[in-house]
Design a protein around this motif. Structure first.
Motif, PDB file in Angstrom:
ATOM      1  N   ASN A 190       0.822  -1.213   0.000  1.00  0.00           N
ATOM      2  CA  ASN A 190       0.000   0.000   0.000  1.00  0.00           C
ATOM      3  C   ASN A 190       0.853   1.259   0.000  1.00  0.00           C
ATOM      4  O   ASN A 190       0.480   2.276  -0.592  1.00  0.00           O
ATOM      5  N   MET A 191       2.033   1.205   0.661  1.00  0.00           N
ATOM      6  CA  MET A 191       2.924   2.359   0.652  1.00  0.00           C
ATOM      7  C   MET A 191       3.505   2.582  -0.744  1.00  0.00           C
ATOM      8  O   MET A 191       3.537   3.703  -1.254  1.00  0.00           O
ATOM      9  N   VAL A 192       3.940   1.495  -1.372  1.00  0.00           N
ATOM     10  CA  VAL A 192       4.524   1.593  -2.711  1.00  0.00           C
ATOM     11  C   VAL A 192       3.478   2.117  -3.695  1.00  0.00           C
ATOM     12  O   VAL A 192       3.759   2.994  -4.521  1.00  0.00           O
ATOM     13  N   ALA A 193       2.254   1.596  -3.597  1.00  0.00           N
ATOM     14  CA  ALA A 193       1.183   2.057  -4.485  1.00  0.00           C
ATOM     15  C   ALA A 193       0.858   3.516  -4.233  1.00  0.00           C
ATOM     16  O   ALA A 193       0.600   4.280  -5.178  1.00  0.00           O
ATOM     17  N   ARG A 194       0.885   3.945  -2.967  1.00  0.00           N
ATOM     18  CA  ARG A 194       0.614   5.347  -2.623  1.00  0.00           C
ATOM     19  C   ARG A 194       1.649   6.272  -3.273  1.00  0.00           C
ATOM     20  O   ARG A 194       1.307   7.316  -3.823  1.00  0.00           O
ATOM     21  N   ALA A 195       2.911   5.878  -3.216  1.00  0.00           N
ATOM     22  CA  ALA A 195       3.966   6.676  -3.843  1.00  0.00           C
ATOM     23  C   ALA A 195       3.798   6.704  -5.354  1.00  0.00           C
ATOM     24  O   ALA A 195       3.907   7.761  -5.993  1.00  0.00           O
ATOM     25  N   ALA A 196       3.528   5.541  -5.945  1.00  0.00           N
ATOM     26  CA  ALA A 196       3.416   5.458  -7.400  1.00  0.00           C
ATOM     27  C   ALA A 196       2.247   6.283  -7.924  1.00  0.00           C
ATOM     28  O   ALA A 196       2.349   6.946  -8.959  1.00  0.00           O
ATOM     29  N   ARG A 197       1.120   6.264  -7.212  1.00  0.00           N
ATOM     30  CA  ARG A 197      -0.046   7.037  -7.652  1.00  0.00           C
ATOM     31  C   ARG A 197       0.234   8.541  -7.614  1.00  0.00           C
ATOM     32  O   ARG A 197      -0.412   9.307  -8.341  1.00  0.00           O
ATOM     33  N   ARG A 198       1.165   8.965  -6.789  1.00  0.00           N
ATOM     34  CA  ARG A 198       1.544  10.383  -6.728  1.00  0.00           C
ATOM     35  C   ARG A 198       2.786  10.671  -7.570  1.00  0.00           C
ATOM     36  O   ARG A 198       3.295  11.796  -7.570  1.00  0.00           O
ATOM     37  N   GLY A 199       3.287   9.657  -8.255  1.00  0.00           N
ATOM     38  CA  GLY A 199       4.440   9.840  -9.128  1.00  0.00           C
ATOM     39  C   GLY A 199       5.739  10.088  -8.388  1.00  0.00           C
ATOM     40  O   GLY A 199       6.677  10.678  -8.939  1.00  0.00           O
ATOM     41  N   LEU A 200       5.837   9.627  -7.129  1.00  0.00           N
ATOM     42  CA  LEU A 200       7.020   9.876  -6.308  1.00  0.00           C
ATOM     43  C   LEU A 200       7.918   8.651  -6.257  1.00  0.00           C
ATOM     44  O   LEU A 200       7.443   7.512  -6.252  1.00  0.00           O
ATOM     45  N   PRO A 201       9.240   8.844  -6.178  1.00  0.00           N
ATOM     46  CA  PRO A 201      10.171   7.726  -6.010  1.00  0.00           C
ATOM     47  C   PRO A 201      10.015   7.093  -4.633  1.00  0.00           C
ATOM     48  O   PRO A 201       9.434   7.684  -3.715  1.00  0.00           O
ATOM     49  N   ILE A 202      10.560   5.879  -4.465  1.00  0.00           N
ATOM     50  CA  ILE A 202      10.465   5.169  -3.194  1.00  0.00           C
ATOM     51  C   ILE A 202      11.852   4.751  -2.710  1.00  0.00           C
ATOM     52  O   ILE A 202      12.769   4.537  -3.498  1.00  0.00           O
ATOM     53  N   LEU A 203      11.974   4.641  -1.380  1.00  0.00           N
ATOM     54  CA  LEU A 203      13.185   4.152  -0.733  1.00  0.00           C
ATOM     55  C   LEU A 203      12.810   2.901   0.046  1.00  0.00           C
ATOM     56  O   LEU A 203      12.039   2.959   1.004  1.00  0.00           O
ATOM     57  N   VAL A 204      13.347   1.751  -0.368  1.00  0.00           N
ATOM     58  CA  VAL A 204      12.986   0.455   0.191  1.00  0.00           C
ATOM     59  C   VAL A 204      13.963   0.098   1.311  1.00  0.00           C
ATOM     60  O   VAL A 204      15.180   0.190   1.132  1.00  0.00           O
ATOM     61  N   PRO A 205      13.469  -0.304   2.487  1.00  0.00           N
ATOM     62  CA  PRO A 205      14.353  -0.652   3.606  1.00  0.00           C
ATOM     63  C   PRO A 205      15.262  -1.834   3.287  1.00  0.00           C
ATOM     64  O   PRO A 205      14.965  -2.666   2.424  1.00  0.00           O
ATOM     65  N   LEU A 224       1.979   3.211 -11.183  1.00  0.00           N
ATOM     66  CA  LEU A 224       2.658   4.471 -11.472  1.00  0.00           C
ATOM     67  C   LEU A 224       1.801   5.416 -12.309  1.00  0.00           C
ATOM     68  O   LEU A 224       1.306   5.058 -13.377  1.00  0.00           O
ATOM     69  N   GLU A 225       1.621   6.631 -11.800  1.00  0.00           N
ATOM     70  CA  GLU A 225       1.016   7.732 -12.538  1.00  0.00           C
ATOM     71  C   GLU A 225       2.069   8.830 -12.617  1.00  0.00           C
ATOM     72  O   GLU A 225       2.294   9.544 -11.635  1.00  0.00           O
ATOM     73  N   PRO A 226       2.752   8.952 -13.764  1.00  0.00           N
ATOM     74  CA  PRO A 226       3.887   9.878 -13.870  1.00  0.00           C
ATOM     75  C   PRO A 226       3.530  11.290 -13.423  1.00  0.00           C
ATOM     76  O   PRO A 226       2.420  11.778 -13.665  1.00  0.00           O
ATOM     77  N   ARG A 227       4.472  11.915 -12.756  1.00  0.00           N
ATOM     78  CA  ARG A 227       4.319  13.278 -12.264  1.00  0.00           C
ATOM     79  C   ARG A 227       5.258  14.182 -13.054  1.00  0.00           C
ATOM     80  O   ARG A 227       6.438  13.867 -13.227  1.00  0.00           O
ATOM     81  N   ALA A 228       4.768  15.290 -13.521  1.00  0.00           N
ATOM     82  CA  ALA A 228       5.572  16.188 -14.340  1.00  0.00           C
ATOM     83  C   ALA A 228       6.842  16.592 -13.607  1.00  0.00           C
ATOM     84  O   ALA A 228       6.806  17.020 -12.451  1.00  0.00           O
ATOM     85  N   GLY A 229       7.967  16.432 -14.278  1.00  0.00           N
ATOM     86  CA  GLY A 229       9.243  16.855 -13.723  1.00  0.00           C
ATOM     87  C   GLY A 229       9.867  15.894 -12.726  1.00  0.00           C
ATOM     88  O   GLY A 229      10.916  16.202 -12.151  1.00  0.00           O
ATOM     89  N   VAL A 230       9.252  14.728 -12.493  1.00  0.00           N
ATOM     90  CA  VAL A 230       9.767  13.767 -11.514  1.00  0.00           C
ATOM     91  C   VAL A 230      10.079  12.446 -12.211  1.00  0.00           C
ATOM     92  O   VAL A 230       9.217  11.880 -12.881  1.00  0.00           O
ATOM     93  N   ARG A 231      11.314  11.961 -12.053  1.00  0.00           N
ATOM     94  CA  ARG A 231      11.677  10.668 -12.618  1.00  0.00           C
ATOM     95  C   ARG A 231      11.232   9.553 -11.676  1.00  0.00           C
ATOM     96  O   ARG A 231      11.428   9.654 -10.475  1.00  0.00           O
ATOM     97  N   PRO A 232      10.650   8.482 -12.198  1.00  0.00           N
ATOM     98  CA  PRO A 232      10.341   7.332 -11.343  1.00  0.00           C
ATOM     99  C   PRO A 232      11.641   6.657 -10.921  1.00  0.00           C
ATOM    100  O   PRO A 232      12.448   6.274 -11.759  1.00  0.00           O
ATOM    101  N   GLN A 233      11.855   6.539  -9.619  1.00  0.00           N
ATOM    102  CA  GLN A 233      13.090   5.958  -9.110  1.00  0.00           C
ATOM    103  C   GLN A 233      12.802   5.027  -7.947  1.00  0.00           C
ATOM    104  O   GLN A 233      11.845   5.222  -7.202  1.00  0.00           O
ATOM    105  N   ILE A 234      13.645   4.007  -7.803  1.00  0.00           N
ATOM    106  CA  ILE A 234      13.553   3.089  -6.682  1.00  0.00           C
ATOM    107  C   ILE A 234      14.922   3.017  -6.026  1.00  0.00           C
ATOM    108  O   ILE A 234      15.915   2.705  -6.674  1.00  0.00           O
ATOM    109  N   GLY A 235      14.970   3.328  -4.723  1.00  0.00           N
ATOM    110  CA  GLY A 235      16.213   3.212  -3.969  1.00  0.00           C
ATOM    111  C   GLY A 235      16.113   2.081  -2.975  1.00  0.00           C
ATOM    112  O   GLY A 235      15.016   1.705  -2.546  1.00  0.00           O
ATOM    113  N   VAL A 236      17.245   1.513  -2.615  1.00  0.00           N
ATOM    114  CA  VAL A 236      17.266   0.459  -1.608  1.00  0.00           C
ATOM    115  C   VAL A 236      18.385   0.760  -0.615  1.00  0.00           C
ATOM    116  O   VAL A 236      19.477   1.169  -1.001  1.00  0.00           O
ATOM    117  N   VAL A 237      18.094   0.599   0.646  1.00  0.00           N
ATOM    118  CA  VAL A 237      19.092   0.781   1.697  1.00  0.00           C
ATOM    119  C   VAL A 237      19.845  -0.539   1.882  1.00  0.00           C
ATOM    120  O   VAL A 237      19.230  -1.586   2.082  1.00  0.00           O
TER     121      VAL A 237
END
Length: 296
Positions: A190-205, A224-237
């Motif tokens: 649900n967190m990942v989907a929430r970020a994707a629907r807002r077009g925001l990148p995610i940081l995975v623990p 994913l719903e792309p957001r203008a000016g924001v690249r879709p990105q996935i980070g991992v710690v």
């Protein structure tokens, strides 16, 4: 504390935030490596005055930049005995003020604890220092005492989080935020989907292995719903410890396990088999750390 030629890391206990851009059919087109998390913790084994700890943090961030790291990260907690950094944006303003290429980043910033106007004002001041545009990865937080201290019922944690997030994205603070990157931290579907629907990148623990990361990437792509000016990105710690001496490496593993025993206390509910369940969590997280020699 040695520089490692040709390797984007250093002989310090670090977590590497790896951001990948171009997720989708085009594959991965860029990878970045960050160092962190600096939390200015003044514990019994490092009993420097607090002001000195902040100066050490700034020096280490500058060193990370010289070694080629793309980002330098701080964390956030409150009411910790060791002075764990309680104000990440202010901490970044001091620690990253002299950076010229490494991006200052907070991960995670406990969003329910911070009103959007306060975040925007802090970011505006940070941007005015001339360092690269900051990155803020927002999290829900998991310590009830932090929320209760400022009058937030833990049951309202998610509601407050979403309200603050959508206020920040609503346009009112665009001028103050400027080119600041806003990310969301976590790996639950649900967190990942929430970020994707807002077009925001995610940081995975870091407690996610390859399968967990693949699942997060799949959920992210589906919503994913792309957001203008924001690249879709996935980070991992990823926790990294470089050591050649087997004895010292064993000591480092035990230190890592001890740390996660402390933090996992906040996640393990109930009394039945609690110690056993906690050890399973600790072993799983520590087992995903990258620990060994430079060659390994």
């Amino acid at each position: 504390d040695r520089d490692v030629t040709g390797v984007q890391t250093c002989a310090l206990p670090i977590s590497a935030g790896i951001g990948t851009a171009g997720i989708g059919t085009a594959g991965i087109d860029t990878v970045e490596v960050g160092a962190g998390f600096w939390c200015v913790q003044r514990c019994y084994s490092r009993s420097l005055p607090l002001a000195a700890m902040y100066r050490v943090t700034r020096a280490e961030m500058r060193r990370a930049e010289r070694l080629g790291f793309d980002t330098v990260w701080v964390g956030e907690h409150h009411f910790s005995y060791d002075g764990y950094l309680p104000s990440p944006i202010s901490g970044l303003a001091f620690g990253a003020a002299e950076l010229t290429s490494a991006r200052p980043a907070a991960g995670v910033l406990v969003l329910p604890l911070h009103r959007p106007g306060r975040i925007a004002a802090g970011v505006s001041a940070l941007r005015g220092l001339g360092c690269p545009a900051p990155r803020l990865a927002f999290g829900l937080g998991y310590r009830d005492d932090e929320l209760l201290s400022i009058g937030i019922d833990p049951k309202d944690r998610l509601r407050t989080y979403v309200r603050h997030l959508d206020e920040l994205l609503g346009g009112e603070y665009d001028e103050q935020l400027g080119d600041t990157q806003l990310w969301l931290g976590g790996s639950a579907d649900n967190m990942v989907a929430r970020a994707a629907r807002r077009g925001l990148p995610i940081l995975v623990p870091g407690n996610n292995g390859a399968r967990g990361l693949a699942r997060a990437a799949s959920v992210y792509a589906d919503h994913l719903e792309p957001r203008a000016g924001v690249r879709p990105q996935i980070g991992v710690v990823k926790e990294v410890w470089i050591e050649d001496d087997p004895r010292r490496l064993d000591e480092a593993r035990e230190r890592l396990k001890s740390m996660w025993r402390h933090y996992s206390t906040y996640w393990i509910d109930g009394e039945q088999d609690r110690d056993e369940r906690r050890e399973q969590v600790v072993a799983g997280i520590a087992g995903k750390a990258l620990m060994g020699s430079v060659e390994q």
